[in-house]
Motif scaffolding. Sequence first.
Motif: not given
Lengths: 395, 233
Positions: A302, A306, B99-100, B103, B107-108, B111, B144, B152, B156, B159
Motif C-alpha cells: 500500500e 501511495r 488496489l487498496l 475501500m 475511494r480507490n 486516492q 476489490p 479490478r 486501477a 485510478r
Amino acid sequence: MLWENVVLAWGALRANLLRTLLTLLGMVVGVAAVIAVVAIGRGGQAYIIGEISSLGSGMVWVEPNWSQVEDFEKPPSLKPEDLKAIAALPGVQEVSPLFLSSLEAASSEKSARVQVNGVGSGYDQVRNLTLQEGRFFNSGEVERQAPVVVLSQKVAQDLWPKEDPIGKTLWLQGKAYSVIGTLKGGSGLQASLGDASPKEVYIPYSSFQRQTGQQDIQAVFILPTSPSDVSSLLQDIQSILDARYGKNTFSVQSLDDILGAIRNVTNIMTLIVGAIAGIALLVGGIGIMNIMLVSVTERTREIGLRKAIGARRQDILWQFLTESVVVSSLGGIIGILLGAGVVSLVSRLTALPSLVTVGSVLLAFSFSALVGIIFGVYPAFRAAQLDPIEALRYE
Amino acid sequence: MAMAPIVRMEEITRIYQMGPTQVEALKGIDLSIDEGEYVAIMGPSGSGKSTLLSLVGCLDRPTSGRYFLAGQEVSTLSDDDLARIRNRRLGFVFQSFHLLPRMSALRNVEQPLIYARVPPAERKRRATEALERVNLSHRLHHAPNELSGGERQRVAIARALVNEPALLLADEPTGNLDTATGEEILRLFDQLHQRGTTILLITHDPDVAQKAQRVLRIRDGILVGSDDPEGGS
Ligand SMILES: Nc1ncnc2c1ncn2[C@@H]1O[C@H](COP(=O)(O)OP(=O)(O)O)[C@@H](O)[C@H]1O
Ligand SMILES: [Mg+2]
C-alpha cells in the motif's frame, strides 16, 4: 488531509479490531487506573477533609498525652486556672472545656439516652455548630450554673416529634433543664448516618459539674482568633502546660495538623498510582509501536502504491502517525470510560462523592494521544522511508 | 510546443550496486515518445524493462543521462518534486492491480486526487467519471474482493486516469488475467489511445506488444529493434 488520514486510520483500525483492542489493553488499564484512582482519591480526600473541617476549622484542642498515661483510671487533668492562663494568651478567642457523659433524657412524652456535653459558652463557635432555632448559652449562664440546654436536631426530633421544643423542659436524670436552642442537622457523614446520628445535648460545664460531681477537666477546646496560623499558639499552650505538669503530659493539637497529614497520605498514594499508571502507559505505548510496525510491514505494498500515485514522504509519515494517535486515543477513550464506570460504581456502593474532573479526563486523553505520537514516530518514519519500487514488489 | 515529445531520454544508464559488484541494468537508453503515441517495450525477463519503467515513471533516478518529461528535466529533481510529478503527470497500471482492500472502487480511484488536494465533492465527481470511462459505473461502491480480475484492473486504470496524466504507464497489465480478460483490457487501452491518451506499455508477451502503435525491443539493458509502426513482428 488530516481528516482523510483519520478516516484511513479508522478503516485500518476496524480491519484489525480485535488485534488492536488487545494491544490497547495496557493503555486502557493505565488510563482507567489514572482516572479511577485520581477520582476516588480526590473524592475521598475532599470528603474526609470536608468532614474534618466541619468539626471546626482552625480548632485547637488539649488532651492528656495518652501514650504517656500510666493509669487509665486516673489520667492527668487540668484545673480552671489552666483554662484562664490559656484564655489569656494572645490569639485566643474562646476556650471551652469538654465534659462528656451519657445520661437518660426525657421530655414530657418521650425519653432517650443522650450524650451530654458539658461545655463553655464559646463552644458553638469552637466546633462550628450552627443553630436551627434559639441560641447557645452565654458566659453569664455558665457562671451561674444555669439549667439550660441546647439540643442536637436528632434529640429535638426524637423527644418533641410534633412540637417546637424551645422553652420546654428537658429532664436529665431527673433534673430540669430549659431548652434554649436547637442545632441544625449535620451534613455529610453525620447526615448519612441517619438514625444512628449522634443524640447530643449541650449544657454549661458548670451545670454539668454540679450535677455529676465530676471536676477533672480532661479536654479543652480553643478557638484561635485567626485560624490560618495556629503554630505559635500551639507552642505557647504547650509550654504553659509543660511548665505546670511536666513535659508532654498534655498534648496540644490542631485540625490543621491532621488535615495536613491526610493530604500527605493521599498525595503520596496518588503519586504511587500515577507512577504505576505511567508504567502501564509506557507498556501500552510499546504495544502500540509494535502493532504499528506490524501494520507498516503488512501494508508495504500500500505504501509503495501511495508513493507511486504521488504521496510524499511526509504524507506517508502523517498517515501512519495519525493512525497511531487514533489507536492510542481510542485506548485513552476506552480507558476513560472504564475508569469513570469504576468510579461511579464505587461512589454508588459507598458514600464517597465521585470526582471525575474534566481536567483529569483531558489529562488522560492528551497523555494517551501523546503516547501515540511518541511511539508512532518510529514506525511512521520507517513507512515514510520505504523505497517505492521495492515496496511495490513486496509480497 | 505540440511537437515536444512527452518523454525524451538521452543516454540513460542505471547501475545497481550489489555489494562489491555492479549490475548494469540499463546501458544507455535513448527513448522518445510523442504525445498521443501508444508504445510497447518488449523484452525477455531480466532485460531491464521494469527498471526502465521506474525511471520513466519517476520512481527512481538514472545513474547517468538526461530525462525530460513534457519538456522538464527531471533527473535532478527532489523526491517531493518527483512525487508531485507522479501525482499530476503520470498514471500507473501494475500487473497485480495494487488496489487498496477495504475501500470501494470509488475511494480507490479518489486516492491520487487526495494527494493533489482536490476537494471531496470534486474528487468524487472526477472519480465517478473515470470509472465511467472504463465502463464500471455500475461498480462504484464495490470493494476489490467483490470484483473480477478484469474489473479490478479497470479500477486501477481509472485510478491512473483520474488526474488526466500526460502519460499512462503499464507494467504487464494483462499478466494476471486470463486471455479473454486480457484482450478486454487491451481493447480498453486501444480506446483510450483513440481518445488521445499517451501510453507506454511494458510486456514480455509479443501478442500484447503487437496491439501497440509502435513496439520497441529491449535486451540486456539496450533498446534494439526499433520502430515497427504497424505493430506485430
Ligand atoms: N534493486 C535491484 N538491485 C540489483 N539489481 C537489480 C535491481 N533491480 C533489478 N536488478 C537487475 O537489473 C536487471 C534488470 O531487471 P528488471 O528491470 O527487473 O528486468 P525485467 O523487468 O525486464 O525483468 C536484472 O538483471 C535484475 O537482476
Ligand atoms: Mg519486470
